[in-house]
Write a protein that holds these residues in place. Structure first.
Motif, PDB file in Angstrom:
ATOM      1  N   UNK A  73       0.734  -1.127   0.187  1.00 45.79           N
ATOM      2  CA  UNK A  73       0.005   0.107  -0.210  1.00 45.79           C
ATOM      3  C   UNK A  73       1.073   1.360   0.026  1.00 45.79           C
ATOM      4  N   UNK A  74       0.201   2.347  -0.368  1.00 45.01           N
ATOM      5  CA  UNK A  74       0.990   3.659  -0.305  1.00 45.01           C
ATOM      6  C   UNK A  74       0.031   4.784   0.459  1.00 45.01           C
ATOM      7  N   UNK A  75       0.802   5.633   1.182  1.00 44.21           N
ATOM      8  CA  UNK A  75      -0.209   6.447   2.106  1.00 44.21           C
ATOM      9  C   UNK A  75       0.651   8.070   1.960  1.00 44.21           C
ATOM     10  N   UNK A  76       0.057   8.967   1.985  1.00 40.06           N
ATOM     11  CA  UNK A  76       0.546  10.315   1.884  1.00 40.06           C
ATOM     12  C   UNK A  76       1.145  10.711   3.495  1.00 40.06           C
ATOM     13  N   UNK A  77       2.343  11.326   3.318  1.00 41.50           N
ATOM     14  CA  UNK A  77       2.805  11.691   4.577  1.00 41.50           C
ATOM     15  C   UNK A  77       4.459  11.499   4.807  1.00 41.50           C
ATOM     16  N   UNK A  78       5.033  11.795   5.988  1.00 38.91           N
ATOM     17  CA  UNK A  78       6.092  11.505   6.025  1.00 38.91           C
ATOM     18  C   UNK A  78       6.454  10.074   6.924  1.00 38.91           C
ATOM     19  N   UNK A  79       7.427   9.150   6.396  1.00 34.68           N
ATOM     20  CA  UNK A  79       7.890   8.287   7.139  1.00 34.68           C
ATOM     21  C   UNK A  79       8.380   8.420   8.439  1.00 34.68           C
ATOM     22  N   UNK A  80       7.702   8.123   9.562  1.00 42.29           N
ATOM     23  CA  UNK A  80       8.261   7.941  10.799  1.00 42.29           C
ATOM     24  C   UNK A  80       9.267   6.904  11.249  1.00 42.29           C
ATOM     25  N   UNK A  81       8.567   5.591  10.697  1.00 37.36           N
ATOM     26  CA  UNK A  81       9.194   4.393  11.080  1.00 37.36           C
ATOM     27  C   UNK A  81       8.318   3.250  10.746  1.00 37.36           C
ATOM     28  N   UNK A  82       8.894   2.013  10.691  1.00 35.43           N
ATOM     29  CA  UNK A  82       7.955   0.696  10.391  1.00 35.43           C
ATOM     30  C   UNK A  82       8.731  -0.415  11.257  1.00 35.43           C
ATOM     31  N   UNK A  83       7.812  -1.513  11.346  1.00 38.89           N
ATOM     32  CA  UNK A  83       8.297  -2.902  11.710  1.00 38.89           C
ATOM     33  C   UNK A  83       7.843  -3.758  10.752  1.00 38.89           C
ATOM     34  N   UNK A  84       7.923  -5.066  11.125  1.00 41.40           N
ATOM     35  CA  UNK A  84       7.476  -6.084   9.844  1.00 41.40           C
ATOM     36  C   UNK A  84       5.802  -6.180   9.930  1.00 41.40           C
ATOM     37  N   UNK A  85       5.367  -5.529  10.924  1.00 42.19           N
ATOM     38  CA  UNK A  85       3.850  -5.615  11.182  1.00 42.19           C
ATOM     39  C   UNK A  85       2.935  -4.237  11.090  1.00 42.19           C
ATOM     40  N   UNK A  86       3.756  -2.953  11.052  1.00 43.54           N
ATOM     41  CA  UNK A  86       3.111  -1.713  11.141  1.00 43.54           C
ATOM     42  C   UNK A  86       4.135  -0.798  10.471  1.00 43.54           C
ATOM     43  N   UNK A  87       3.510   0.394   9.995  1.00 43.58           N
ATOM     44  CA  UNK A  87       4.004   1.582   9.574  1.00 43.58           C
ATOM     45  C   UNK A  87       3.639   2.931  10.275  1.00 43.58           C
TER      46      UNK A  87
END
Length: 64
Positions: free
Chosen positions: A24-38
């Motif tokens: 998926x794609x979402x607008x905004x600024x990447x803050x962080x991610x794990x294997x199960x959440x963004x």
């Protein structure tokens, strides 16, 4: 399906699975991610947390 990586592309964050396909794609600024959440920082300053299916699961209010 797990999140392999999340990449900032201009104003959009693309989220990829382990096969390199966009989940998926979402607008905004990447803050962080794990294997199960963004985590995405929205223009309002809130942190939006999406699961591996692209569903919004939590919002943390914030300020710019």
């Amino acid at each position: 399906m797990t999140i392999a990586t999340a990449v900032q592309r201009g104003p959009v964050v693309n989220v990829y699975n382990e096969k390199g396909s966009i989940i998926f794609s979402v607008p905004g600024k990447l803050h962080g991610f794990t294997d199960s959440s963004v985590s995405i920082k929205s223009p309002s300053g809130s942190i939006l947390i999406y699961n591996e299916k692209g569903r919004l699961v939590s919002t943390i209010p914030g300020s710019k």
